[in-house]
Design a protein around this motif. Sequence first.
Motif, PDB file in Angstrom:
ATOM      1  N   SER A  15       4.782 101.590  28.638  1.00  0.00           N
ATOM      2  CA  SER A  15       4.243 102.579  29.580  1.00  0.00           C
ATOM      3  C   SER A  15       4.706 102.305  31.010  1.00  0.00           C
ATOM      4  O   SER A  15       4.161 102.863  31.963  1.00  0.00           O
ATOM      5  CB  SER A  15       2.713 102.571  29.527  1.00  0.00           C
ATOM      6  OG  SER A  15       2.208 101.287  29.879  1.00  0.00           O
ATOM      7  N   ARG A  16       5.724 101.454  31.160  1.00  0.00           N
ATOM      8  CA  ARG A  16       6.170 101.043  32.497  1.00  0.00           C
ATOM      9  C   ARG A  16       7.353 101.894  32.963  1.00  0.00           C
ATOM     10  O   ARG A  16       8.040 102.523  32.164  1.00  0.00           O
ATOM     11  CB  ARG A  16       6.560  99.562  32.507  1.00  0.00           C
ATOM     12  CG  ARG A  16       5.577  98.646  31.790  1.00  0.00           C
ATOM     13  CD  ARG A  16       4.186  98.709  32.376  1.00  0.00           C
ATOM     14  NE  ARG A  16       3.236  97.970  31.544  1.00  0.00           N
ATOM     15  CZ  ARG A  16       1.924  97.995  31.720  1.00  0.00           C
ATOM     16  NH1 ARG A  16       1.408  98.723  32.693  1.00  0.00           N
ATOM     17  NH2 ARG A  16       1.123  97.309  30.925  1.00  0.00           N
ATOM     18  N   SER A  17       7.596 101.853  34.265  1.00  0.00           N
ATOM     19  CA  SER A  17       8.717 102.620  34.817  1.00  0.00           C
ATOM     20  C   SER A  17       9.945 101.753  35.067  1.00  0.00           C
ATOM     21  O   SER A  17      10.999 102.270  35.428  1.00  0.00           O
ATOM     22  CB  SER A  17       8.296 103.300  36.128  1.00  0.00           C
ATOM     23  OG  SER A  17       8.075 102.340  37.149  1.00  0.00           O
ATOM     24  N   GLN A  18       9.811 100.436  34.888  1.00  0.00           N
ATOM     25  CA  GLN A  18      10.936  99.524  35.090  1.00  0.00           C
ATOM     26  C   GLN A  18      11.066  98.599  33.879  1.00  0.00           C
ATOM     27  O   GLN A  18      10.066  98.234  33.257  1.00  0.00           O
ATOM     28  CB  GLN A  18      10.738  98.675  36.352  1.00  0.00           C
ATOM     29  CG  GLN A  18      10.586  99.491  37.623  1.00  0.00           C
ATOM     30  CD  GLN A  18      10.465  98.613  38.863  1.00  0.00           C
ATOM     31  OE1 GLN A  18      11.165  98.823  39.841  1.00  0.00           O
ATOM     32  NE2 GLN A  18       9.565  97.639  38.836  1.00  0.00           N
TER      33      GLN A  18
ATOM     34  N   ASP B 196       4.232  97.160  37.007  1.00  0.00           N
ATOM     35  CA  ASP B 196       4.853  98.323  36.373  1.00  0.00           C
ATOM     36  C   ASP B 196       6.228  98.008  35.787  1.00  0.00           C
ATOM     37  O   ASP B 196       7.143  98.824  35.835  1.00  0.00           O
ATOM     38  CB  ASP B 196       4.964  99.474  37.387  1.00  0.00           C
ATOM     39  CG  ASP B 196       5.238 100.821  36.730  1.00  0.00           C
ATOM     40  OD1 ASP B 196       4.860 100.996  35.559  1.00  0.00           O
ATOM     41  OD2 ASP B 196       5.852 101.683  37.393  1.00  0.00           O
ATOM     42  N   THR B 197       6.368  96.789  35.233  1.00  0.00           N
ATOM     43  CA  THR B 197       7.670  96.341  34.740  1.00  0.00           C
ATOM     44  C   THR B 197       7.527  95.714  33.356  1.00  0.00           C
ATOM     45  O   THR B 197       6.624  94.903  33.127  1.00  0.00           O
ATOM     46  CB  THR B 197       8.286  95.313  35.709  1.00  0.00           C
ATOM     47  OG1 THR B 197       8.402  95.906  37.007  1.00  0.00           O
ATOM     48  CG2 THR B 197       9.653  94.854  35.241  1.00  0.00           C
TER      49      THR B 197
ATOM     50  N   ILE C 175      16.707 107.683  32.107  1.00  0.00           N
ATOM     51  CA  ILE C 175      16.813 106.237  32.301  1.00  0.00           C
ATOM     52  C   ILE C 175      18.040 105.935  33.155  1.00  0.00           C
ATOM     53  O   ILE C 175      19.118 106.501  32.947  1.00  0.00           O
ATOM     54  CB  ILE C 175      16.901 105.507  30.950  1.00  0.00           C
ATOM     55  CG1 ILE C 175      15.615 105.734  30.149  1.00  0.00           C
ATOM     56  CG2 ILE C 175      17.135 104.011  31.156  1.00  0.00           C
ATOM     57  CD1 ILE C 175      15.636 105.134  28.768  1.00  0.00           C
TER      58      ILE C 175
ATOM     59  N   ALA D 297      15.470 101.664  35.232  1.00  0.00           N
ATOM     60  CA  ALA D 297      14.310 102.398  35.736  1.00  0.00           C
ATOM     61  C   ALA D 297      14.205 103.719  34.991  1.00  0.00           C
ATOM     62  O   ALA D 297      15.220 104.310  34.596  1.00  0.00           O
ATOM     63  CB  ALA D 297      14.440 102.647  37.237  1.00  0.00           C
ATOM     64  N   LYS D 298      12.978 104.173  34.792  1.00  0.00           N
ATOM     65  CA  LYS D 298      12.744 105.440  34.103  1.00  0.00           C
ATOM     66  C   LYS D 298      12.177 106.455  35.089  1.00  0.00           C
ATOM     67  O   LYS D 298      11.206 106.173  35.801  1.00  0.00           O
ATOM     68  CB  LYS D 298      11.770 105.256  32.936  1.00  0.00           C
ATOM     69  CG  LYS D 298      11.544 106.533  32.118  1.00  0.00           C
ATOM     70  CD  LYS D 298      10.426 106.355  31.102  1.00  0.00           C
ATOM     71  CE  LYS D 298      10.838 105.437  29.971  1.00  0.00           C
ATOM     72  NZ  LYS D 298       9.785 105.397  28.907  1.00  0.00           N
ATOM     73  N   GLY D 299      12.805 107.625  35.144  1.00  0.00           N
ATOM     74  CA  GLY D 299      12.336 108.684  36.025  1.00  0.00           C
ATOM     75  C   GLY D 299      11.144 109.413  35.440  1.00  0.00           C
ATOM     76  O   GLY D 299      10.793 109.240  34.266  1.00  0.00           O
ATOM     77  N   GLY D 300      10.532 110.250  36.252  1.00  0.00           N
ATOM     78  CA  GLY D 300       9.368 110.999  35.805  1.00  0.00           C
ATOM     79  C   GLY D 300       9.660 111.933  34.651  1.00  0.00           C
ATOM     80  O   GLY D 300       8.762 112.271  33.868  1.00  0.00           O
TER      81      GLY D 300
ATOM     82  N   PHE E 248      10.426 100.312  27.449  1.00  0.00           N
ATOM     83  CA  PHE E 248       9.679 100.366  28.708  1.00  0.00           C
ATOM     84  C   PHE E 248       8.174 100.317  28.456  1.00  0.00           C
ATOM     85  O   PHE E 248       7.413 100.003  29.360  1.00  0.00           O
ATOM     86  CB  PHE E 248       9.986 101.673  29.450  1.00  0.00           C
ATOM     87  CG  PHE E 248      11.305 101.714  30.158  1.00  0.00           C
ATOM     88  CD1 PHE E 248      11.372 101.568  31.533  1.00  0.00           C
ATOM     89  CD2 PHE E 248      12.479 101.937  29.460  1.00  0.00           C
ATOM     90  CE1 PHE E 248      12.584 101.638  32.205  1.00  0.00           C
ATOM     91  CE2 PHE E 248      13.704 102.014  30.119  1.00  0.00           C
ATOM     92  CZ  PHE E 248      13.753 101.860  31.493  1.00  0.00           C
TER      93      PHE E 248
END
Length: 234
Positions: A66-69, A106-107, A188, A181-184, A64
């Motif tokens: 530094s991305r959340s997707q 953000d991907t 994953i 997707a990665k949660g806070g 990922f």
Amino acid sequence: MTHPNTVTRAEWLEARRALLEQEKAHTKQKDEITKARMALPRVLLEKEYVFETEGGEVQLADLFKSRSQLIVYHFMYGPEWKAGCVSCSFWADSFNGLAPHLAERDTAFVAVSSAPMSMITSFKKRMGWDFEWVSSRPNTFNADFNVGFYPDRPDDSPMMYNFKEIEAAQMDEMHGTSVFAKGGDGSIYHTYSTYGRGLDITNAAYAYLDMTPAGRNEPSSGNPMAWVKHHDAY
């Protein structure tokens, strides 16, 4: 190829405007499908996957950056293969230059194959590609996401491709795309996968061919993509 009628500019404009209404309806339908895709439930991944990269071993979370997707293209290229899949390479010719645009949304994007990293690096250099591509060997990532059909499958679960059970796979690997997707808290989730013709929309060459009078000009029987070669082999 059967040629359409030759008409005046005014007649062409009338026909084009009629087609435009169909195209607009298709676009609206596509927008609704996109909303439904975004609203799909997600599955928490409990298994950890380790991948081989040019810089060493990393986990799925590392892909990922530094991305959340994360978008994963399942590229058919096995340890015993002489080269990467021709059809997958046809798709991959559209991948160069994607990363900075996706990163702005953000991907992250990565291709994954079961071939060892040395083979991937060599083939990637031959093709002139610069997108990120890693090896899933020897983890079960491909099998778990229904694109790897090996004799030593990790369990006795039924084989599936394109969300249907299959008795036997045409090949030991198939292509597809999966999204995560990665949660806070770092968890994953698997959010989406698509296979077969679900990948058509990601192929730039097909998108342009679909605008032409001849279209893809592929046979209606047999392998419609038999014409495709690695781009350095035409």
